[in-house]
Design an enzyme around this catalytic site. Structure first.
Site: not given
Length: 377
Positions: A179-180
């Site tokens: 998700r980064k």
């Protein structure tokens, strides 16, 4: 379905992983060292230590800071639960302070109010990539003789007053979760310019071993290791590091693309009075790991109803950042705690899709659908 996020991985990352596998060195080795050196150079820190994820990075930061049972660490409740969990891992107590609704980062005034003689550190989160006011919190930490640790899980590539996040404090922890902004599948990094911290972090991530595997492998003489203290298996693999090296080379380009999408959202929604958009003050540079919009009280649609309508239209969204004190793991212990700014910000904010590459038609679909629902056009 338009996803909320997805990692930007190419054939270069696949080839880097493939080539590393064929070397036979797939655990912590030369690619990890290379990744660490390049990440340290990128952030402006003297050292970087790769670990298995940001949660383990935070855990090690607590240990390095001498935090343990009976100590208190001030942090936001409005953060992913790993922030508070890392404090719990060393037997200390998370003390939840309010956030500033304008940027979801710790409110310095409420933080100072909650400092006691048990306070050992402040855990400052750069929430969803938006830098917190590091200088103000450094001054506060110095004033009260406590540590400042940065949870920069979302902030790789973000900058504060002209310098990359990772260069300002003694312990800064990053995440490379999918998700980064950049990803190694999972993984983390700790930056520091404190040589003593650097040496002990390397020791702790590998069972407290006095000689690492690579040093033994490359030695022309017999080497017997000792285990100097109780450590952990918090290593990053060379396969992950090889991917990370390729990702790091793209980081500034990825951020530039993400900021263009964020700018599109800004422009589309800036005149809708019932919305509070992300605020990026002068001297603050966000990587826009997420794009969060706060719905004010006069919005014609509630947050949850809006999320469901967006999903029905083929668009994934996410709720605002959780408040840890209301999660099942913590709510009994913090049953009497009220954090109205954090709770309202969490309950009334929505994250919109933002990833690279995002098709033009998908961006327009998100904008049109959101505007239609929020204005009841």
């Amino acid at each position: 379905m338009i996803p909320i996020a997805k990692p930007y991985l190419t054939k270069k990352e696949a080839k880097a992983a493939y080539d590393t596998i064929l070397t036979g060195w797939i655990t912590q080795g030369p690619r990890v060292t290379e990744f660490e050196q390049k990440f340290a150079t990128y952030t402006g820190a003297k050292y970087a230590v790769a670990v298995s994820n940001c949660t383990t990075a935070l855990h090690l930061a607590m240990i390095i800071s001498g935090i343990g049972p009976g100590d208190e660490v001030i942090c936001p409740s409005m953060s992913y639960i790993a922030t508070a969990n890392a404090i719990k891992y060393v037997g200390a107590t998370p003390v939840f302070a309010e956030v500033n609704p304008a940027n979801y980062n710790l409110d310095i005034h409420d933080t100072e109010k909650k400092i006691t003689d048990k306070t050992k550190a402040i855990l400052l989160v750069h929430q969803i990539g938006m830098p917190a006011d590091i200088d103000a919190f450094k001054d506060l930490a110095v004033k009260h003789h406590i540590k400042l640790i940065e949870d920069a899980a979302c902030a790789a590539g973000s900058s504060y007053k002209g310098s990359k996040i990772g260069s300002h404090s003694e312990l800064v922890c990053f995440s490379f979760h999918p998700r980064k902004v950049i990803s190694t599948g999972d993984g983390g990094m700790i930056t520091t310019s404190n040589e003593a911290y650097y040496n002990r972090l390397k020791l702790l991530r590998q069972h407290g071993m006095s000689v690492n595997d690579r040093a033994r492998h490359e030695s022309s003489k017999i080497v017997f290791e000792d285990h100097l203290e109780v450590g952990y298996n918090y290593r990053l693999t060379d396969i992950q590091a090889a991917v990370g090296i390729q990702q790091l080379e793209k980081l500034d380009w990825i951020i530039a693309k993400r900021r263009k999408i964020a700018s599109r959202y800004h422009k589309a929604f800036k005149n809708i009075k019932c919305l509070q958009l992300p605020l990026e003050k002068k001297g603050y540079f966000s990587n826009y790991q997420s794009y969060s919009i706060l719905l004010k009280d006069d919005c014609p649609i509630g947050r949850n109803e809006l999320m469901q309508a967006m999903l029905d239209a083929g668009i994934s969204t996410r709720r605002g950042i959780m408040t840890s004190h209301r999660e099942t793991a913590y709510k009994t212990e913090y049953a009497g705690l009220s954090l109205p700014a954090s709770e309202k910000s969490s309950d009334n904010s929505i994250l919109l899709p933002l990833y690279i590459p995002m098709d033009e038609k998908d961006i327009e679909h998100v904008i049109h659908t959101f505007k239609t629902l929020i204005t009841k056009e």
